[in-house]
Motif scaffolding. Structure first.
Motif, PDB file in Angstrom:
ATOM      1  N   ILE A 168       0.881  -1.172   0.000  1.00  0.00           N
ATOM      2  CA  ILE A 168       0.000   0.000   0.000  1.00  0.00           C
ATOM      3  C   ILE A 168       0.910   1.211   0.000  1.00  0.00           C
ATOM      4  O   ILE A 168       1.818   1.318   0.823  1.00  0.00           O
ATOM      5  CB  ILE A 168      -0.922   0.059   1.240  1.00  0.00           C
ATOM      6  N   HIS A 169       0.683   2.093  -0.919  1.00  0.00           N
ATOM      7  CA  HIS A 169       1.470   3.323  -0.993  1.00  0.00           C
ATOM      8  C   HIS A 169       0.515   4.499  -1.185  1.00  0.00           C
ATOM      9  O   HIS A 169      -0.361   4.458  -2.037  1.00  0.00           O
ATOM     10  CB  HIS A 169       2.459   3.266  -2.153  1.00  0.00           C
ATOM     11  N   LEU A 170       0.703   5.524  -0.378  1.00  0.00           N
ATOM     12  CA  LEU A 170      -0.138   6.713  -0.487  1.00  0.00           C
ATOM     13  C   LEU A 170       0.441   7.660  -1.535  1.00  0.00           C
ATOM     14  O   LEU A 170       1.593   8.055  -1.446  1.00  0.00           O
ATOM     15  CB  LEU A 170      -0.220   7.421   0.864  1.00  0.00           C
ATOM     16  N   MET A 171      -0.372   8.008  -2.510  1.00  0.00           N
ATOM     17  CA  MET A 171       0.043   8.958  -3.552  1.00  0.00           C
ATOM     18  C   MET A 171      -0.023  10.392  -3.036  1.00  0.00           C
ATOM     19  O   MET A 171       0.727  11.244  -3.472  1.00  0.00           O
ATOM     20  CB  MET A 171      -0.859   8.823  -4.777  1.00  0.00           C
ATOM     21  N   SER A 172      -0.965  10.623  -2.116  1.00  0.00           N
ATOM     22  CA  SER A 172      -1.123  11.950  -1.527  1.00  0.00           C
ATOM     23  C   SER A 172      -1.691  11.776  -0.125  1.00  0.00           C
ATOM     24  O   SER A 172      -2.550  10.928   0.097  1.00  0.00           O
ATOM     25  CB  SER A 172      -2.058  12.802  -2.386  1.00  0.00           C
ATOM     26  N   VAL A 173      -1.194  12.570   0.815  1.00  0.00           N
ATOM     27  CA  VAL A 173      -1.618  12.446   2.206  1.00  0.00           C
ATOM     28  C   VAL A 173      -2.648  13.505   2.560  1.00  0.00           C
ATOM     29  O   VAL A 173      -2.814  14.500   1.860  1.00  0.00           O
ATOM     30  CB  VAL A 173      -0.409  12.526   3.167  1.00  0.00           C
ATOM     31  N   PHE A 174      -3.302  13.296   3.684  1.00  0.00           N
ATOM     32  CA  PHE A 174      -4.305  14.230   4.180  1.00  0.00           C
ATOM     33  C   PHE A 174      -3.658  15.566   4.548  1.00  0.00           C
ATOM     34  O   PHE A 174      -2.593  15.604   5.158  1.00  0.00           O
ATOM     35  CB  PHE A 174      -4.994  13.650   5.418  1.00  0.00           C
ATOM     36  N   GLY A 175      -4.310  16.645   4.166  1.00  0.00           N
ATOM     37  CA  GLY A 175      -3.905  17.972   4.608  1.00  0.00           C
ATOM     38  C   GLY A 175      -2.853  18.657   3.776  1.00  0.00           C
ATOM     39  O   GLY A 175      -2.543  19.827   4.017  1.00  0.00           O
ATOM     40  N   SER A 176      -2.288  17.971   2.777  1.00  0.00           N
ATOM     41  CA  SER A 176      -1.262  18.628   1.961  1.00  0.00           C
ATOM     42  C   SER A 176      -1.891  19.789   1.179  1.00  0.00           C
ATOM     43  O   SER A 176      -3.033  19.715   0.750  1.00  0.00           O
ATOM     44  CB  SER A 176      -0.584  17.628   1.022  1.00  0.00           C
ATOM     45  N   ARG A 177      -1.125  20.853   1.038  1.00  0.00           N
ATOM     46  CA  ARG A 177      -1.597  22.027   0.303  1.00  0.00           C
ATOM     47  C   ARG A 177      -1.546  21.761  -1.184  1.00  0.00           C
ATOM     48  O   ARG A 177      -0.659  21.072  -1.673  1.00  0.00           O
ATOM     49  CB  ARG A 177      -0.758  23.262   0.645  1.00  0.00           C
ATOM     50  N   ARG A 178      -2.522  22.349  -1.911  1.00  0.00           N
ATOM     51  CA  ARG A 178      -2.625  22.122  -3.349  1.00  0.00           C
ATOM     52  C   ARG A 178      -2.812  23.425  -4.112  1.00  0.00           C
ATOM     53  O   ARG A 178      -3.397  24.376  -3.606  1.00  0.00           O
ATOM     54  CB  ARG A 178      -3.813  21.223  -3.637  1.00  0.00           C
ATOM     55  N   SER A 179      -2.332  23.374  -5.330  1.00  0.00           N
ATOM     56  CA  SER A 179      -2.513  24.468  -6.285  1.00  0.00           C
ATOM     57  C   SER A 179      -3.132  23.869  -7.541  1.00  0.00           C
ATOM     58  O   SER A 179      -2.690  22.821  -8.013  1.00  0.00           O
ATOM     59  CB  SER A 179      -1.152  25.091  -6.628  1.00  0.00           C
TER      60      SER A 179
END
Length: 173
Positions: free
Chosen positions: A49-60
């Motif tokens: 299992i690998h997370l591509m994106s984690v909770f709370g990361s900032r996005r543009s």
């Protein structure tokens, strides 16, 4: 719709409002008794299992300021399985297409706790179904606002999005 249209507030706000309305209802029963499970096959410990994106990361989006945040965790496909499983027992309150989230499922686990599963290729359950932890509910896909196939998994607690990994690592009363 093209990708850049799916960040337009005229598109995102009605969908977000719909999800907030669904996750605002508090069912008095508590359907879970143990930690939630990951909604995909594999394990973090062995790297399947690998997370591509984690909770709370900032996005543009589209070169905007970093004013958005990631509301869940994203799972890629790292083993030969597209299966999506219910993270805990509960009642399905939504199963269908959305513009941003694509094919999505939301499950009420009781006491104001909800899980959401977005961007599915297929949904195997319907509104009103009661599901058990580990029950197959759909397949990972690339519907909605995506750049490739993955599962976006959310947990809502009393109307607030929280880190789903906390619900795997802890058994909340």
């Amino acid at each position: 719709l093209v990708f850049y249209e799916t960040v337009d507030p005229k598109i995102t706000k009605p969908e977000n409002d719909e999800i907030k309305k669904l996750t605002a209802i508090i069912t008095p029963e508590k359907y879970w008794t143990t930690n939630f499970r990951y909604p995909v096959d594999g394990s973090i410990e062995d790297g399947t299992i690998h997370l591509m994106s984690v909770f709370g990361s900032r996005r543009s989006y589209n070169n905007s300021e970093y004013i958005y945040f990631h509301t869940g965790v994203d799972f890629g496909v790292y083993i030969n399985s597209l299966n999506i499983y219910a993270a805990a027992p509960g009642r399905v309150i939504f199963a269908g297409p959305l513009i941003v989230r694509g094919n999505a499922t939301y499950i009420d686990h009781g006491q104001g706790i909800f899980s959401g599963y977005s961007h599915q290729k297929e949904i195997f359950i319907k509104e009103g179904d009661f599901v058990e932890a580990g029950q197959l509910i759909g397949l990972i896909g690339n519907t909605g606002r995506v750049t490739g196939p993955h599962l976006h998994w959310e947990i809502w607690v009393n109307g607030v999005q929280v880190n789903p990994i906390d619900w795997v690592n802890n058994n909340y009363p």
